[in-house]
Enzyme design. Structure first.
Site, PDB file in Angstrom:
ATOM      1  N   LYS A  84     -16.095  10.672 -20.543  1.00  0.00           N
ATOM      2  CA  LYS A  84     -17.439  11.260 -20.599  1.00  0.00           C
ATOM      3  C   LYS A  84     -18.138  10.796 -21.866  1.00  0.00           C
ATOM      4  O   LYS A  84     -17.606  10.935 -22.976  1.00  0.00           O
ATOM      5  CB  LYS A  84     -17.319  12.774 -20.650  1.00  0.00           C
ATOM      6  CG  LYS A  84     -17.681  13.466 -19.378  1.00  0.00           C
ATOM      7  CD  LYS A  84     -17.611  14.948 -19.634  1.00  0.00           C
ATOM      8  CE  LYS A  84     -18.110  15.731 -18.490  1.00  0.00           C
ATOM      9  NZ  LYS A  84     -17.984  17.163 -18.751  1.00  0.00           N
TER      10      LYS A  84
HETATM   11  C1  E4P Z   1     -19.106  19.463 -16.795  1.00  0.00           C
HETATM   12  O1  E4P Z   1     -19.016  18.265 -16.649  1.00  0.00           O
HETATM   13  C2  E4P Z   1     -20.045  20.071 -17.754  1.00  0.00           C
HETATM   14  O2  E4P Z   1     -19.664  19.801 -19.060  1.00  0.00           O
HETATM   15  C3  E4P Z   1     -20.111  21.564 -17.480  1.00  0.00           C
HETATM   16  O3  E4P Z   1     -20.333  21.745 -16.088  1.00  0.00           O
HETATM   17  C4  E4P Z   1     -21.179  22.274 -18.289  1.00  0.00           C
HETATM   18  O4  E4P Z   1     -21.295  23.601 -17.833  1.00  0.00           O
HETATM   19  P1  E4P Z   1     -22.041  24.739 -18.657  1.00  0.00           P
HETATM   20  O5  E4P Z   1     -23.495  24.385 -18.738  1.00  0.00           O
HETATM   21  O6  E4P Z   1     -21.799  25.988 -17.869  1.00  0.00           O
HETATM   22  O7  E4P Z   1     -21.405  24.782 -20.023  1.00  0.00           O
END
Ligand code: E4P
Length: 219
Positions: A84
């Protein structure tokens, strides 16, 4: 649309993986901290072995060189690791380089359609638009998924997949599927809520009660 689970808690992943509905996992530094994953490599490798599908592991460097260094390290942990990378100028530079090396990138923190397009052009394998965080600021997160899906559909050279992230409730899953997301990554609690319906529970109770009655009559 496919489903990933959005957590770094191994026990939760193990439990939900048994349902047969998830084909990948996303983590981020917040989720790893919440899971108290002190040996991050060990946790990520165990998740990869279990799920046998893409598992996102996020870099924490903010410069392209550092991101590339981290990404090469994470990608060496397991063939299913997807790195990521945040949507920044350095993130784009790193994504381009990593894509050329064959390392899969999930470009994260996507909040508008141009960011998604740039990520795709730089070679991202996934883009992660954050639906819930857009809803949180009184915008319509799902509109973003629709826009990205349309843009990607219009260019046959784009093979980047839309990974709807920041899913907060079951309706987000349905809407993301309708809007054209390839994948939705969902917290375990949302997946649990999504499979329930009061009429299913009531219907099951009634079937079991009628079955018991039948058994008693037959005695
Ligand atoms: C996943 O890839 C993301 O980092 C995650 O869904 C973020 O979620 P949030 O906005 O609830 O922290």
């Amino acid at each position: 649309m496919r489903l990933f689970v959005d957590t770094a808690v191994l026990d939760e992943i193990r439990e939900i993986h048994q349902w047969g509905i998830i084909s990948g996992v996303t983590t981020n530094p917040t989720l790893l901290a919440r899971a108290a994953a002190t040996n991050v490599k060990d946790v990520i490798v165990q998740i990869c072995d279990l799920v046998q599908g893409p598992v996102s592991m996020e870099v924490v460097s903010t410069d392209a060189e550092g991101m590339i260094r981290e990404a090469r390290e994470y990608a060496s942990w397991h063939k299913h690791v997807v790195v990521k990378i945040p949507m920044t100028e350095d993130g784009l530079i790193a994504t381009r380089q990593l894509a050329q090396e064959g390392i899969k990138v999930n470009m994260t923190l996507i909040f508008n359609a141009n960011q998604a397009l740039f990520a795709a052009l730089a070679g991202a394998y996934f883009v992660s638009p954050f639906i819930g965080r857009i809803d949180d600021i009184s915008w319509e997160g799902m509109t973003l998924i629709r826009e990205i899906a349309e843009i990607f559909r219009n260019d046959p050279n784009i093979t980047t997949q839309i990974l709807a992230a920041s899913i907060r409730h079951p309706r987000h899953i349905t809407e993301a599927a309708k809007a054209g997301a390839h994948i939705a990554t969902c917290p375990p609690a949302v997946l649990r809520k999504a499979l329930q319906h009061p009429l299913t529970d009531r219907g099951l109770e009634r079937f079991l009660a009628d079955w018991r009655k039948l058994q008693e009559t037959g005695k």
